[in-house]
Design a protein around this motif. Structure first.
Motif, mmCIF file in Angstrom:
data_model
loop_
_atom_site.group_PDB
_atom_site.id
_atom_site.type_symbol
_atom_site.label_atom_id
_atom_site.label_comp_id
_atom_site.label_asym_id
_atom_site.label_seq_id
_atom_site.Cartn_x
_atom_site.Cartn_y
_atom_site.Cartn_z
ATOM 1 N N HIS A 226 0.817 -1.219 0.000
ATOM 2 C CA HIS A 226 0.000 0.000 0.000
ATOM 3 C C HIS A 226 0.850 1.268 0.000
ATOM 4 C CE1 HIS A 226 -3.145 -2.915 0.817
ATOM 5 N NE2 HIS A 226 -4.034 -1.981 0.520
ATOM 6 N N VAL A 227 2.045 1.225 0.572
ATOM 7 C CA VAL A 227 2.961 2.358 0.451
ATOM 8 C C VAL A 227 3.357 2.544 -1.007
ATOM 9 C CG1 VAL A 227 5.300 3.169 0.949
ATOM 10 C CG2 VAL A 227 3.855 2.345 2.803
ATOM 11 N N LEU A 228 3.683 1.450 -1.688
ATOM 12 C CA LEU A 228 4.055 1.543 -3.101
ATOM 13 C C LEU A 228 2.908 2.105 -3.933
ATOM 14 C CD1 LEU A 228 6.043 -1.790 -3.582
ATOM 15 C CD2 LEU A 228 6.973 0.523 -3.668
ATOM 16 N N GLU A 229 1.685 1.664 -3.659
ATOM 17 C CA GLU A 229 0.542 2.166 -4.402
ATOM 18 C C GLU A 229 0.321 3.651 -4.125
ATOM 19 O OE1 GLU A 229 -2.386 2.664 -6.960
ATOM 20 O OE2 GLU A 229 -1.096 0.883 -6.809
ATOM 21 N N THR A 230 0.488 4.067 -2.876
ATOM 22 C CA THR A 230 0.349 5.482 -2.525
ATOM 23 C C THR A 230 1.384 6.321 -3.259
ATOM 24 O OG1 THR A 230 -0.531 4.924 -0.338
ATOM 25 C CG2 THR A 230 0.376 7.139 -0.618
ATOM 26 N N ARG A 231 2.622 5.838 -3.303
ATOM 27 C CA ARG A 231 3.684 6.580 -3.992
ATOM 28 C C ARG A 231 3.452 6.607 -5.505
ATOM 29 N NH1 ARG A 231 8.321 7.884 -1.291
ATOM 30 N NH2 ARG A 231 9.527 7.715 -3.218
ATOM 31 N N ARG A 232 2.924 5.514 -6.061
ATOM 32 C CA ARG A 232 2.637 5.507 -7.506
ATOM 33 C C ARG A 232 1.602 6.562 -7.860
ATOM 34 N NH1 ARG A 232 2.606 -0.230 -6.771
ATOM 35 N NH2 ARG A 232 4.548 -1.139 -7.562
ATOM 36 N N ARG A 233 0.598 6.705 -7.019
ATOM 37 C CA ARG A 233 -0.427 7.719 -7.301
ATOM 38 C C ARG A 233 0.157 9.120 -7.323
ATOM 39 N NH1 ARG A 233 -3.633 4.602 -3.646
ATOM 40 N NH2 ARG A 233 -3.333 6.170 -2.015
ATOM 41 N N LYS A 234 1.273 9.314 -6.615
ATOM 42 C CA LYS A 234 1.936 10.618 -6.588
ATOM 43 C C LYS A 234 3.067 10.717 -7.612
ATOM 44 C CE LYS A 234 1.106 11.364 -1.634
ATOM 45 N NZ LYS A 234 1.759 11.632 -0.324
ATOM 46 N N GLY A 235 3.238 9.676 -8.433
ATOM 47 C CA GLY A 235 4.324 9.690 -9.404
ATOM 48 C C GLY A 235 5.684 9.578 -8.761
ATOM 49 N N PRO A 323 5.964 29.312 -19.880
ATOM 50 C CA PRO A 323 5.744 29.272 -21.331
ATOM 51 C C PRO A 323 6.949 28.694 -22.077
ATOM 52 C CG PRO A 323 5.012 31.365 -20.430
ATOM 53 C CD PRO A 323 5.707 30.650 -19.307
ATOM 54 N N ARG A 324 6.665 27.788 -22.994
ATOM 55 C CA ARG A 324 7.652 27.163 -23.901
ATOM 56 C C ARG A 324 8.683 26.309 -23.163
ATOM 57 N NH1 ARG A 324 6.811 32.180 -25.293
ATOM 58 N NH2 ARG A 324 8.696 32.915 -24.264
ATOM 59 N N SER A 325 8.441 26.020 -21.908
ATOM 60 C CA SER A 325 9.385 25.212 -21.135
ATOM 61 C C SER A 325 9.005 23.732 -21.197
ATOM 62 C CB SER A 325 9.406 25.668 -19.669
ATOM 63 O OG SER A 325 10.266 24.836 -18.908
ATOM 64 N N ARG A 326 10.026 22.881 -21.185
ATOM 65 C CA ARG A 326 9.800 21.429 -21.134
ATOM 66 C C ARG A 326 9.935 20.899 -19.709
ATOM 67 N NH1 ARG A 326 14.310 20.355 -25.592
ATOM 68 N NH2 ARG A 326 15.217 21.984 -24.253
ATOM 69 N N ALA A 327 10.028 21.800 -18.737
ATOM 70 C CA ALA A 327 10.046 21.428 -17.322
ATOM 71 C C ALA A 327 8.713 21.835 -16.706
ATOM 72 C CB ALA A 327 11.191 22.140 -16.603
ATOM 73 N N ALA A 328 8.211 21.022 -15.785
ATOM 74 C CA ALA A 328 6.916 21.317 -15.174
ATOM 75 C C ALA A 328 6.834 20.680 -13.799
ATOM 76 C CB ALA A 328 5.781 20.788 -16.056
ATOM 77 N N LEU A 329 5.942 21.224 -12.965
ATOM 78 C CA LEU A 329 5.583 20.509 -11.754
ATOM 79 C C LEU A 329 4.885 19.214 -12.140
ATOM 80 C CD1 LEU A 329 4.175 23.314 -9.403
ATOM 81 C CD2 LEU A 329 6.288 22.030 -9.117
ATOM 82 N N SER A 330 5.057 18.192 -11.336
ATOM 83 C CA SER A 330 4.367 16.935 -11.580
ATOM 84 C C SER A 330 2.855 17.173 -11.610
ATOM 85 C CB SER A 330 4.717 15.939 -10.478
ATOM 86 O OG SER A 330 3.841 14.828 -10.507
ATOM 87 N N SER A 331 2.166 16.423 -12.445
ATOM 88 C CA SER A 331 0.706 16.524 -12.487
ATOM 89 C C SER A 331 0.063 15.810 -11.303
ATOM 90 C CB SER A 331 0.175 15.925 -13.794
ATOM 91 O OG SER A 331 0.423 14.527 -13.840
ATOM 92 N N LYS A 332 0.894 15.109 -10.504
ATOM 93 C CA LYS A 332 0.371 14.342 -9.372
ATOM 94 C C LYS A 332 0.832 14.877 -8.022
ATOM 95 C CE LYS A 332 0.588 10.021 -12.076
ATOM 96 N NZ LYS A 332 1.459 10.488 -13.171
ATOM 97 N N HIS A 333 1.935 15.654 -8.009
ATOM 98 C CA HIS A 333 2.573 15.983 -6.730
ATOM 99 C C HIS A 333 3.301 17.318 -6.890
ATOM 100 C CE1 HIS A 333 4.592 15.710 -3.010
ATOM 101 N NE2 HIS A 333 5.611 14.947 -3.345
ATOM 102 N N ALA A 334 2.832 18.345 -6.207
ATOM 103 C CA ALA A 334 3.336 19.702 -6.429
ATOM 104 C C ALA A 334 4.766 19.913 -5.954
ATOM 105 C CB ALA A 334 2.423 20.715 -5.746
ATOM 106 N N LEU A 335 5.345 18.948 -5.276
ATOM 107 C CA LEU A 335 6.702 19.121 -4.755
ATOM 108 C C LEU A 335 7.761 18.569 -5.706
ATOM 109 C CD1 LEU A 335 7.902 20.412 -2.287
ATOM 110 C CD2 LEU A 335 7.732 18.247 -1.075
#
Length: 378
Positions: A226-235, A323-335
């Motif tokens: 369940h820890v692994l599943e929790t971490r997967r949901r956060k990427g 804008p125009r960047s290929r870097a981003a915050l994760s779509s699952k985890h803002a940190l």
């Protein structure tokens, strides 16, 4: 000497950035590792040791130095002087999650909540890795170190490593040198022989994360799953098909602030008390004792606050990119700062600086990077 053709660090780090070093050495066993490091130190060239590459943010320019890859493997089970415990002596290059899986298979408790953390065992004490209320400081007995200053191998107790929140005397903090320049050769942990039956979870933070009621009994294997599943949901579990995992995990540290500063933050900001250091022992010489003992000073606990909450509430949502960047915050985890496809280190650094600026403007707090930075500035 195990010299190989240098590989760009972009191929060896989870953030997928970094040029090739001038020289690269692969150390597959303890003797090769010691010999390689002693040679590099004798030459006086810049150097870097590399394990899993999951906590390194490397710049775009080639590294003018030597990279030593630690590829050592192996786990030895040892008796413990404490009844009901066992010790594991692990080579520095051993995969951390493979060690956690082994501990669960053998019914040993103490590191299960840290399932899925990428990287190698030797890197774990350097930043005192932790998750869901467990940290390696809780089970670490000692490490074997090779010191740069002497070239000698020594066994160092955990108490002498300066272990704190995501830090140690060995860590290269952004903008400063480590207190002790040395490389870990092996790590010894002491784990509780819990077995495979279901037991209540002691830690509130882990119970909350997994949705387990106080007193509810679960097995170590259930916790790991369940820890692994929790971490997967956060990427937060490496997956070649998921760009959200092209990251260094949590890019910014949860901030440790004074209780007074914490009160200036919105009450909704998640926070956890940090135990204060104990007052030093007061010694009054008998020949000067007059019957008066000064009262103990009240010490307020520092407070750990959620960097992810601060980022999101400064207006930067999950998936944010410039804008125009290929870097981003994760779509699952803002940190987590992620490489969405051939992003340069410059793009990731630009995003990191923008986040720092927004959080500072909104909350008066400068977030500090967690990964080791090589040839890159924020």
């Amino acid at each position: 000497m195990p010299e190989v053709t240098p590989i760009p660090l972009a191929q060896l780090t989870t953030l997928r950035t970094g040029g090739a070093p001038s020289r690269m050495l692969d150390a597959h066993d303890r003797a090769e590792l010691v010999d390689a490091l002693r040679e590099v130190w004798a030459d006086g060239d810049p150097w870097l040791v590399l394990g899993g590459g999951s906590n390194l943010f490397a710049g775009d320019e080639p590294f003018d130095g030597t990279v030593v890859r630690i590829l050592t493997q192996g786990v030895e089970r040892l008796p413990s002087p404490r009844d009901g415990y066992a010790r594991l002596c692990v080579e520095a290059g051993h995969d951390w999650d493979a060690l956690v899986a082994l501990s669960v298979d053998e019914g040993l408790s103490g590191i299960t909540a840290m399932s899925g953390i990428p990287g190698t065992v030797g890197a774990a004490p350097v930043q005192n890795v932790g998750a869901y209320g467990q940290e390696i400081v809780q089970t670490l007995v000692e490490v074997e170190l090779l010191d740069e200053s002497t070239g000698e191998v020594s066994t160092v107790p955990a108490a002498e490593l300066g272990l704190g929140f995501r830090t140690s005397a060995l860590k290269h903090h952004y903008g400063s040198a480590p207190a002790r320049r040395a490389v870990i050769l092996s790590v010894t942990l002491e784990l509780f022989e819990l077995g495979h039956a279901a037991h209540p979870i002691a830690g509130e933070q882990l119970r909350t994360a997994l949705g387990v009621a106080e007193g509810e009994a679960v097995s170590l294997s259930w916790i790991r799953e369940h820890v692994l599943e929790t971490r997967r949901r956060k990427g937060m579990v490496l997956d070649a098909d998921d760009p959200d995992t092209y990251s260094a995990g949590s890019f910014f540290q949860n901030a440790i602030v004074s209780a007074a500063f914490a009160r200036t933050l919105p009450p909704e900001c998640p926070r956890w008390p940090v135990s204060p250091d104990l007052d030093p022992v007061l010694v009054i010489p008998l020949d000067s004792y007059d019957g008066y003992v000064p009262p103990a000073q009240s010490v307020q606990s520092d407070v750990k606050v959620s960097a992810a909450w601060l980022i999101e509430h400064s207006g930067l949502r999950k998936g944010f990119r410039l804008p125009r960047s290929r870097a981003a915050l994760s779509s699952k985890h803002a940190l987590a700062l992620t490489n969405r496809g051939r992003a340069s280190a410059a793009e990731l650094a630009e995003l990191a600086r923008f986040i720092q600026g927004r959080v500072q403007s909104e909350f008066g707090l400068v977030l500090q990077p967690e990964p080791v930075l090589l040839n890159v500035e924020l």
